[in-house]
Design an enzyme around this catalytic site. Structure first.
Site, PDB file in Angstrom:
ATOM      1  N   ASP A  41       0.814  -1.212   0.000  1.00  0.00           N
ATOM      2  CA  ASP A  41       0.000   0.000   0.000  1.00  0.00           C
ATOM      3  C   ASP A  41       0.844   1.256   0.000  1.00  0.00           C
ATOM      4  OD1 ASP A  41      -2.468  -1.181   0.189  1.00  0.00           O
ATOM      5  OD2 ASP A  41      -2.385  -1.322   2.367  1.00  0.00           O
ATOM      6  N   MET A  49      -7.561   8.477   9.823  1.00  0.00           N
ATOM      7  CA  MET A  49      -8.208   8.872   8.559  1.00  0.00           C
ATOM      8  C   MET A  49      -9.131  10.065   8.764  1.00  0.00           C
ATOM      9  SD  MET A  49      -9.238   5.054   7.246  1.00  0.00           S
ATOM     10  CE  MET A  49     -10.033   4.572   8.763  1.00  0.00           C
ATOM     11  N   LYS A 106      -3.507   3.905  -3.034  1.00  0.00           N
ATOM     12  CA  LYS A 106      -4.112   5.051  -3.705  1.00  0.00           C
ATOM     13  C   LYS A 106      -3.016   6.025  -4.050  1.00  0.00           C
ATOM     14  CE  LYS A 106      -8.165   4.826  -0.979  1.00  0.00           C
ATOM     15  NZ  LYS A 106      -8.691   5.163   0.286  1.00  0.00           N
TER      16      LYS A 106
HETATM   17  N1  SAH Z   1      -3.433  -0.199   9.534  1.00  0.00           N
HETATM   18  C1  SAH Z   1      -2.969   1.130   9.785  1.00  0.00           C
HETATM   19  C2  SAH Z   1      -4.083   2.154   9.630  1.00  0.00           C
HETATM   20  C3  SAH Z   1      -4.619   2.233   8.234  1.00  0.00           C
HETATM   21  S1  SAH Z   1      -5.815   3.475   8.034  1.00  0.00           S
HETATM   22  C4  SAH Z   1      -2.334   1.185  11.157  1.00  0.00           C
HETATM   23  O1  SAH Z   1      -2.445   0.250  11.936  1.00  0.00           O
HETATM   24  O2  SAH Z   1      -1.645   2.169  11.434  1.00  0.00           O
HETATM   25  C5  SAH Z   1      -4.853   4.825   7.437  1.00  0.00           C
HETATM   26  C6  SAH Z   1      -4.730   5.884   8.502  1.00  0.00           C
HETATM   27  O3  SAH Z   1      -3.756   5.483   9.439  1.00  0.00           O
HETATM   28  C7  SAH Z   1      -4.250   7.222   8.004  1.00  0.00           C
HETATM   29  O4  SAH Z   1      -5.292   7.992   7.463  1.00  0.00           O
HETATM   30  C8  SAH Z   1      -3.737   7.835   9.277  1.00  0.00           C
HETATM   31  O5  SAH Z   1      -4.801   8.297  10.076  1.00  0.00           O
HETATM   32  C9  SAH Z   1      -3.153   6.634   9.967  1.00  0.00           C
HETATM   33  N2  SAH Z   1      -1.701   6.526   9.752  1.00  0.00           N
HETATM   34  C10 SAH Z   1      -1.047   5.524   9.146  1.00  0.00           C
HETATM   35  N3  SAH Z   1       0.278   5.733   9.194  1.00  0.00           N
HETATM   36  C11 SAH Z   1       0.447   6.884   9.878  1.00  0.00           C
HETATM   37  C12 SAH Z   1       1.589   7.622  10.291  1.00  0.00           C
HETATM   38  N4  SAH Z   1       2.825   7.226  10.004  1.00  0.00           N
HETATM   39  N5  SAH Z   1       1.393   8.769  10.993  1.00  0.00           N
HETATM   40  C13 SAH Z   1       0.155   9.194  11.299  1.00  0.00           C
HETATM   41  N6  SAH Z   1      -0.956   8.521  10.929  1.00  0.00           N
HETATM   42  C14 SAH Z   1      -0.811   7.388  10.236  1.00  0.00           C
END
Ligand code: SAH
Length: 518
Positions: free
Chosen positions: A37, A174, A59
């Site tokens: 991703d 998100m 995306k």
């Molecule tokens: N599976 C992922 C979440 C996926 S949803 C997890 O466990 O982290 C995607 C959302 O995750 C983004 O919109 C943001 O809100 C958050 N996200 C993912 N990586 C991030 C990062 N490095 N810093 C801040 N937010 C993050």
């Protein structure tokens, strides 16, 4: 189950490659197929073996995104006995990662799978901002909530009233698009406006940025700083601990997006250096290498066993193409050391001159360690160096780009020496990145664009159909005087030029102009 798994749903962690689990790294390093991703760091993807099939399903702005059912189908299609399929997701695969749906699909097709949990951003991003999600006396629970749904919508799957009355920490994922309405809804249901709140953008990445304030002000603060996804929103007393516990230094280019116009095979050093300073990097490879229009001189030089007094390489691309041609003409045994290659034999008696450090490095990795470089890393520098040393009847091999200027060749002829002139490659326009470049410029998402050669500048403007005004809002950086002259000739305003014509010099120019003192 794990014994015979064909598919692995793997968490890559939040960004910092050091936060990948040992198990995840092991799997990526032996993956046959890697489906990943947008939020997975390029450094993590780079761990996959060279033979691994890489499938990007994330995306990106203005590009068709695979729908979840298409990703599911892809996983089923790519899974096979005896093959390791790794489905790599940002953070943890089962935290808003739709990993559960992919697992259901694999199960329904009877494909054995295993799950490798990851360090999730909802804990790690706050942690890298000095915010513990629980804290004695402050928060004895934390709740992770999707911010994807507009709270003002009637049929929200989140009970906002209930959320507003939770006592622990709230972490929204998100949620950046909806941040204003999330904050308003929480206040409307009675949460005090002075409740501490924070936004952590790109948590754990070198480009991490943090905004801290209170529920009342956080949306405005975040908007003012231009904070956007990926970011987590933290609401609760713990957010205020940032001031005391922040430990992860923001880098000077954090929040800046820098475009690279180098050909893809040459971009990695520049990318790595910019990212280490916190920049987000976007690649627009406007050029690619092509064989010279007349391949005869290269083929003849590669097959010839004649010797030279001097051999001059004016780029790393020249080194690469010359060595490859020599190898094709006269393959070395598979177990031979680089210094025993046929190209190294051709160069054996010659004094080797490289235009600059990157060219010298390309030679050194192929076993030719004795190359000398001029004081200034350009054709004029090479000409100066040669003219002090070259005798009238000596032979000079010149390996160059087809459209190179004649500065070096002129110097050789002027000294009365014999020139073996080898145009080894051309750089030609690469059109497939046009849409990405246009989209980025129209969206205003680039702070800077770097040019490491005249041809990159020419090809960029060609890609824009000659309309240099599209670059008006972007700071443009040049690797050296020649590239600067070309850029100015094309109507491009150069913000700064590299102090020395190297990747490091180019990065220094960007840093000097755009970097924030930490
Ligand atoms: N599976 C992922 C979440 C996926 S949803 C997890 O466990 O982290 C995607 C959302 O995750 C983004 O919109 C943001 O809100 C958050 N996200 C993912 N990586 C991030 C990062 N490095 N810093 C801040 N937010 C993050």
């Amino acid at each position: 189950m794990e014994q015979n798994a064909q598919a692995y749903l793997v968490g890559a962690g939040p960004g910092d490659p050091g936060l990948m689990t040992v198990r995840a790294l092991e799997l990526v390093q032996r993956a046959d197929v890697l489906v990943y991703d947008r939020l997975v760091s390029p450094d993590v993807v780079a761990q996959a073996p060279a033979t691994c099939e890489l499938v990007y399903v994330g995306k990106s702005p203005d590009r068709h995104t695979l729908a979840q059912h298409e990703i599911n189908a892809l996983l089923v299609e790519k899974a096979a006995p005896g093959r390791t399929l790794v489905r790599l997701k940002g953070g943890d695969p089962f935290v808003f990662g739709r990993g559960g749906e992919e697992a259901e699909e694999l199960r329904s097709h009877g494909i054995p799978f295993a799950v490798v949990p990851g360090v999730t951003s909802c804990i790690a991003a706050p942690a890298y901002a000095g915010i513990p999600v629980t804290h004695r006396g402050m928060a004895s629970s934390f709740t992770v909530i999707t911010g994807h749904e507009d709270p003002s919508k009637l049929a929200s799957s989140v009970d906002w009233e209930q959320v507003a009355h939770l006592r622990g920490t709230l972490v929204f994922l998100m949620g950046m698009k909806n941040l204003p309405v999330i904050a308003e809804s929480l206040m409307a249901y009675g949460m005090p406006g002075e409740t501490p709140a924070a936004v952590v953008e790109r948590g754990t990445w070198p480009a991490q940025r943090v905004a801290v304030g209170c529920l009342d002000t956080i949306a405005a603060d975040a908007a003012e700083r231009g904070l956007a996804n990926p970011a987590v929103i933290v609401v609760g007393q713990v957010a205020a601990l940032h001031d005391e516990l922040a430990w992860f230094d923001p880098r000077p280019l954090a929040g800046k997006t820098v475009g690279i116009t180098r050909a893809r095979h040459q971009a990695s050093e520049l990318r790595t250096e910019l990212e280490a300073l916190g920049a987000a990097v976007a690649e627009f490879p406007v050029s690619r290498l092509a064989p010279p229009t007349d391949p005869a001189p290269l083929a003849a030089a590669a097959a010839s066993r004649e010797t030279y007094d001097f051999a001059v390489f004016t780029s790393a691309n020249g080194v690469k193409t010359f060595f490859r041609a020599c190898e094709a003409a006269c393959p070395a045994p598979a177990d031979a050391a680089p210094s025993a290659s046929s190209a190294a034999a051709v160069l054996a008696g010659a004094a080797v001159i490289a235009v600059g450090p990157a060219t010298a490095k390309a030679l050194a990795t192929r076993g030719v360690r004795s190359a000398i470089t001029p004081d200034s890393f350009c054709a004029e520098g090479v000409a100066d160096l040669l003219s002090g040393r070259l005798g009238p009847s000596e032979r000079v091999l010149l390996v160059r780009a087809e459209d190179a200027r004649t500065v070096v060749a002129d110097a050789v002829r002027a000294a009365g020496a014999e020139l073996v002139d080898v145009p080894a490659y051309r750089t030609v326009l690469r059109e497939d990145g046009k849409d990405d470049l246009l989209a980025a410029l129209r969206a205003g998402s680039l702070d800077a664009l770097t040019f490491a050669s005249s041809s990159a500048a020419r090809n960029t403007v060609a890609l824009l159909d000659g309309d240099a005004s599209l670059l008006a809002g972007v700071s443009l950086f040049s690797i050296g005087p020649l590239t600067t002259a070309t850029m100015e000739g094309l109507g491009l305003a150069v913000r700064a030029e590299a102090g020395s014509s190297t990747v490091g010099g180019l990065v220094g120019a960007v840093l000097g102009s755009l970097g924030e003192p930490s």
